[in-house]
Design a protein around this motif. Sequence first.
Motif, PDB file in Angstrom:
ATOM      1  N   GLU A 322     -54.641 -25.435   7.612  1.00  0.00           N
ATOM      2  CA  GLU A 322     -53.883 -26.893   7.706  1.00  0.00           C
ATOM      3  C   GLU A 322     -54.907 -27.555   6.654  1.00  0.00           C
ATOM      4  OE1 GLU A 322     -53.302 -29.025  11.270  1.00  0.00           O
ATOM      5  OE2 GLU A 322     -53.547 -27.255  12.192  1.00  0.00           O
ATOM      6  N   THR A 323     -54.413 -28.071   5.659  1.00  0.00           N
ATOM      7  CA  THR A 323     -55.468 -28.685   4.698  1.00  0.00           C
ATOM      8  C   THR A 323     -55.903 -29.941   5.422  1.00  0.00           C
ATOM      9  OG1 THR A 323     -53.481 -28.172   2.972  1.00  0.00           O
ATOM     10  CG2 THR A 323     -55.157 -29.743   2.303  1.00  0.00           C
ATOM     11  N   THR A 325     -56.988 -30.471   8.253  1.00  0.00           N
ATOM     12  CA  THR A 325     -58.301 -29.977   8.976  1.00  0.00           C
ATOM     13  C   THR A 325     -59.551 -29.827   8.079  1.00  0.00           C
ATOM     14  OG1 THR A 325     -56.644 -29.031  10.372  1.00  0.00           O
ATOM     15  CG2 THR A 325     -59.171 -28.692  11.036  1.00  0.00           C
ATOM     16  N   ALA A 326     -58.946 -29.066   7.021  1.00  0.00           N
ATOM     17  CA  ALA A 326     -60.110 -28.666   6.031  1.00  0.00           C
ATOM     18  C   ALA A 326     -60.747 -29.730   5.429  1.00  0.00           C
ATOM     19  CB  ALA A 326     -59.492 -27.655   4.931  1.00  0.00           C
ATOM     20  N   TRP A 327     -60.022 -30.870   5.024  1.00  0.00           N
ATOM     21  CA  TRP A 327     -60.569 -31.714   4.500  1.00  0.00           C
ATOM     22  C   TRP A 327     -61.403 -32.588   5.455  1.00  0.00           C
ATOM     23  CZ3 TRP A 327     -61.287 -34.344   0.068  1.00  0.00           C
ATOM     24  CH2 TRP A 327     -60.309 -33.764  -1.057  1.00  0.00           C
ATOM     25  N   THR A 329     -62.810 -31.599   7.926  1.00  0.00           N
ATOM     26  CA  THR A 329     -64.207 -30.729   8.415  1.00  0.00           C
ATOM     27  C   THR A 329     -65.216 -30.818   7.177  1.00  0.00           C
ATOM     28  OG1 THR A 329     -63.609 -28.488   7.852  1.00  0.00           O
ATOM     29  CG2 THR A 329     -63.506 -29.009  10.199  1.00  0.00           C
ATOM     30  N   ASP A 330     -64.815 -30.514   6.043  1.00  0.00           N
ATOM     31  CA  ASP A 330     -65.506 -30.470   4.576  1.00  0.00           C
ATOM     32  C   ASP A 330     -66.321 -32.070   4.456  1.00  0.00           C
ATOM     33  OD1 ASP A 330     -65.193 -28.120   4.412  1.00  0.00           O
ATOM     34  OD2 ASP A 330     -64.303 -28.094   2.463  1.00  0.00           O
ATOM     35  N   TYR A 333     -69.208 -32.078   6.989  1.00  0.00           N
ATOM     36  CA  TYR A 333     -70.234 -31.484   6.583  1.00  0.00           C
ATOM     37  C   TYR A 333     -70.959 -32.358   5.235  1.00  0.00           C
ATOM     38  CZ  TYR A 333     -69.094 -27.611   9.454  1.00  0.00           C
ATOM     39  OH  TYR A 333     -68.721 -26.825  10.692  1.00  0.00           O
ATOM     40  N   SER A 334     -70.102 -32.872   4.314  1.00  0.00           N
ATOM     41  CA  SER A 334     -70.860 -33.601   3.204  1.00  0.00           C
ATOM     42  C   SER A 334     -71.391 -34.709   3.536  1.00  0.00           C
ATOM     43  CB  SER A 334     -69.627 -33.843   2.342  1.00  0.00           C
ATOM     44  OG  SER A 334     -69.005 -32.671   1.869  1.00  0.00           O
ATOM     45  N   ILE A 337     -74.761 -33.725   4.938  1.00  0.00           N
ATOM     46  CA  ILE A 337     -75.681 -33.237   3.978  1.00  0.00           C
ATOM     47  C   ILE A 337     -76.347 -34.388   3.237  1.00  0.00           C
ATOM     48  CG2 ILE A 337     -75.895 -31.888   1.964  1.00  0.00           C
ATOM     49  CD1 ILE A 337     -74.255 -29.735   3.027  1.00  0.00           C
TER      50      ILE A 337
END
Lengths: 383, 383, 383
Positions: A322-323, A325-327, A329-330, A333-334, A337
Amino acid sequence: MTAETERVMSGEVKTDGLPLNPLRTAAGPEPELLCIFGTGDLGRSLGQRLLQTGYRVVYGSRRPHSCGPVPQGAQVQSTASSGTLHFYFIFLVLVDVSNNLKKNLYPEANAEYLQRLIPGAFVVKAFNTLSAWALQNGPSDANRQVFLCGDSAEAKQQVSDVATRLSFSVVDRGSLSAARELEDFPLQLFPEWRLPLWIATGLTASFFFYAVIVDIVYSYQSILCFSPIIQVFPIVSLIMLSLCYLPGVLASFFQLYRGTKYRRFPDWLDRWMLCRKQLGLLALGFASLHVLYTLLIPIRYFVPLFTLCHYQIRENKTVDFETSTAWYTDSYYSMGILGFGLYVILGISSLPSVSNALSWREFNFIQVGIFMCARFSLSAHSW
Amino acid sequence: MTAETERVMSGEVKTDGLPLNPLRTAAGPEPELLCIFGTGDLGRSLGQRLLQTGYRVVYGSRRPHSCGPVPQGAQVQSTASSGTLHFYFIFLVLVDVSNNLKKNLYPEANAEYLQRLIPGAFVVKAFNTLSAWALQNGPSDANRQVFLCGDSAEAKQQVSDVATRLSFSVVDRGSLSAARELEDFPLQLFPEWRLPLWIATGLTASFFFYAVIVDIVYSYQSILCFSPIIQVFPIVSLIMLSLCYLPGVLASFFQLYRGTKYRRFPDWLDRWMLCRKQLGLLALGFASLHVLYTLLIPIRYFVPLFTLCHYQIRENKTVDFETSTAWYTDSYYSMGILGFGLYVILGISSLPSVSNALSWREFNFIQVGIFMCARFSLSAHSW
Amino acid sequence: MTAETERVMSGEVKTDGLPLNPLRTAAGPEPELLCIFGTGDLGRSLGQRLLQTGYRVVYGSRRPHSCGPVPQGAQVQSTASSGTLHFYFIFLVLVDVSNNLKKNLYPEANAEYLQRLIPGAFVVKAFNTLSAWALQNGPSDANRQVFLCGDSAEAKQQVSDVATRLSFSVVDRGSLSAARELEDFPLQLFPEWRLPLWIATGLTASFFFYAVIVDIVYSYQSILCFSPIIQVFPIVSLIMLSLCYLPGVLASFFQLYRGTKYRRFPDWLDRWMLCRKQLGLLALGFASLHVLYTLLIPIRYFVPLFTLCHYQIRENKTVDFETSTAWYTDSYYSMGILGFGLYVILGISSLPSVSNALSWREFNFIQVGIFMCARFSLSAHSW
């Protein structure tokens, strides 16, 4: 007589009013005479080192025959006779190296008391922040600086000469009224870290027990055994970051309410504002632990059992990508960081040597501007 | 009247030519008198703190009846009468604490202008790098050091005594010709970081858009959503590392071409060489982000979907192990870790307190030797 | 004549016994005259910078017509005539900037030799720790501090004035007997790091070859190609941590055995105790490498091939979750993270500026208390 209670006094002989240094240069190898009163640990170590550096040393002792071994080359006199020595001195410098066993033991500082006892002498407080070991073996990490204070500039100059010849570096702390501060210095043990550490411990403990009760006791998830600890770190870190930021807001509020900047804040706010740096550093520590634990996730034993992969084998079906969800979570994380990176910059800027090299405006820029960015990223990360 | 424009002048009364300190010691608790001209933020804070430390404070104001509240215990006089006070002073020390609102506002430094106006006085530039808050509440992080400069050693000594009694540490910056530098100090905001930051931003932006176009627009790989950012970090880091190394080579080339070491380099090369340290630290920052993002790879949402494992399930076949690939990837990671470790050592050696403790030869060894090793490992890593 | 061997001497003209600074203030822009003997790299750079700062510079050269280009504005005289200049000086300050090409080349320090040759002059050792580049271009990282020593306080004050006007910061190292130390300073290259580095290299090499033989040669596991290196890091780190701790124990044993604290330890123990800090920092470095390699495990090429997941596909069976194993590995990782965190705090406290800000008791608390906790956690982690 322990290292904490003895007094070492040094009287430098000056035959007349001429300046000392040209005389020394002319006469060459005539060593200066220093008297040390008391033959305890500190006195012996200082004497040994002074002898090695080329001074002559005389010990004054109340029991010259039972005072234990003094360094080779030094003489011992009973205090009675060495006391009469004083009258031959024209310019008497007394170096008070004493420390107390606890704070506020006496109503006035030892050095001020000594000055009151012998008004004609020039009392200099020095060497008391060093350990006997450092006095004997030369400067090392926390024993590199000799803090001194006293009312006579010339007496301070002479003590400072002795200290630099022993290869310590000298930090002048002003007049004898600073003596109490210097006497309290060796007794303190991170006074400004206590409150933040208590707060951190309390927060960690309460959130930990809350997490244990909710996650393990109620839901029987005994398998994720140290996940409660891991969950607690970022929460405590964010709360301490807010505690670091809150007193500034409260202070502005007080100033607006009172209409003046020139009244003192209440005591609790003052204490709170003074430990903001420590609160921030502890928050950084918790954030670092959170980062390390997060990075460790994939090599923990049970993780492969719970990954998508394992799930797919057991259930024998494929999960689609799923795009959104990927967006999500990323970005998550970003933000984490980014916030952690800014946080580390804040930590570096609080190192003494770095903050000394910054101007006031630059330091403010880092503490306010970067702090705000870090707070924003970390809030976005936690949300 | 803001903190930036007012002038505070302190004249210390000395009745005759005798040295000050023995007098103070003898007479005991007679406090010294300091005059502060101007009742703005800085003047009030300084006065309050001086009163707390035991000085007597008199304010000089052009409007003594409308100047707002002064600290309790201080007197206010109109500047006319306090102006006439000057004639009673035999040794007049004027401390100029003024700052300008922007750089190069006036043709000469404020302190030099003041010295020209009152040639008989001894002007000392001091306290201007501190904030009003620090003057009132005592030294803290970036407000610990008082920079002072002036032409008279004795006047500097007296101001230095006042500053140490306020528990600041004093840094002597030489004669009054350094006043302009001290006046510019509180105005600067990371001047040497600007060029490197612009370079870093430009490089990151251009490589990011290039990566977005190539990876996402052309190949429709919208799923690896923040991989373009991740790819950019190591590239920018390596380019900035090269920019850090290049000016030294160019400088040697210029010297060989001109046949002499004693001509100045062109301006752009000079500016470039002066910001090498900042370029290097930014490169270290980008490298750290690269390391963190790399370590995060396995816990990103979509990674399990693309691992070998997943591939094997979907395709229902097993991939065999290849020794050469394992050797290749492992050397690749090792080179990266080695280079990053050396890089961090370079970063630590650029902390002010660490580089102060190194001799010139040691610093050179680190900056050239370790830099070369780091460059080599990182080139091997990127290749 | 190289930068290491030349001598620069500066004689400041003082017409009579009056203090210099009030005169300068009164007379205004009359620049002071400095003589530099020798036209090598260091002499030319120093001269150029002194001219820029507003001094007058005269070079003394044995070959005034063939000495190469001197900075514009400076005069050159043959040493014969400039030698006779001495007689016009009433107060002659000689600044010795010489360095030797290697240690213990001459029986006494150059500055002491110079003082013996010209007993009437006031020799000050200074500027020798700076590079010619820093003298010309102003202070930078490791070239910020001018160490000086000399027997005359007034001469040191004058040299210190010159150095602060060149915007260096001055560190007074006491009397001329410290000259040898200052002359050795630019020659040293991490003397206290050598022994620890040899120990680290030796340990790493021997454990590496042991691991290579056991893991690869005997068991034919060529696939886990750089795992021997990874195994070696934590072992070496723990051994070096013990080496850091052992000399303290041995020293206490020696003191108990001898019954006195005032005899020197044997030489090898002394050397060992002096490099404890370096041993500890190297141990921290190895621990950091271990952490980075551990965190990299899941993204290494072959790891997915050996995970549970892969195993389950190949064997076509499911492994069940064991709570005790999960507890064990998680405590194992937690102990490691805790130990590493404490270790990093130890490392931060050994930064010069941080350890300077700590009192002796606080430093001891960190070095002993936190060290013990770190040791305990890491032992639990390794066990």
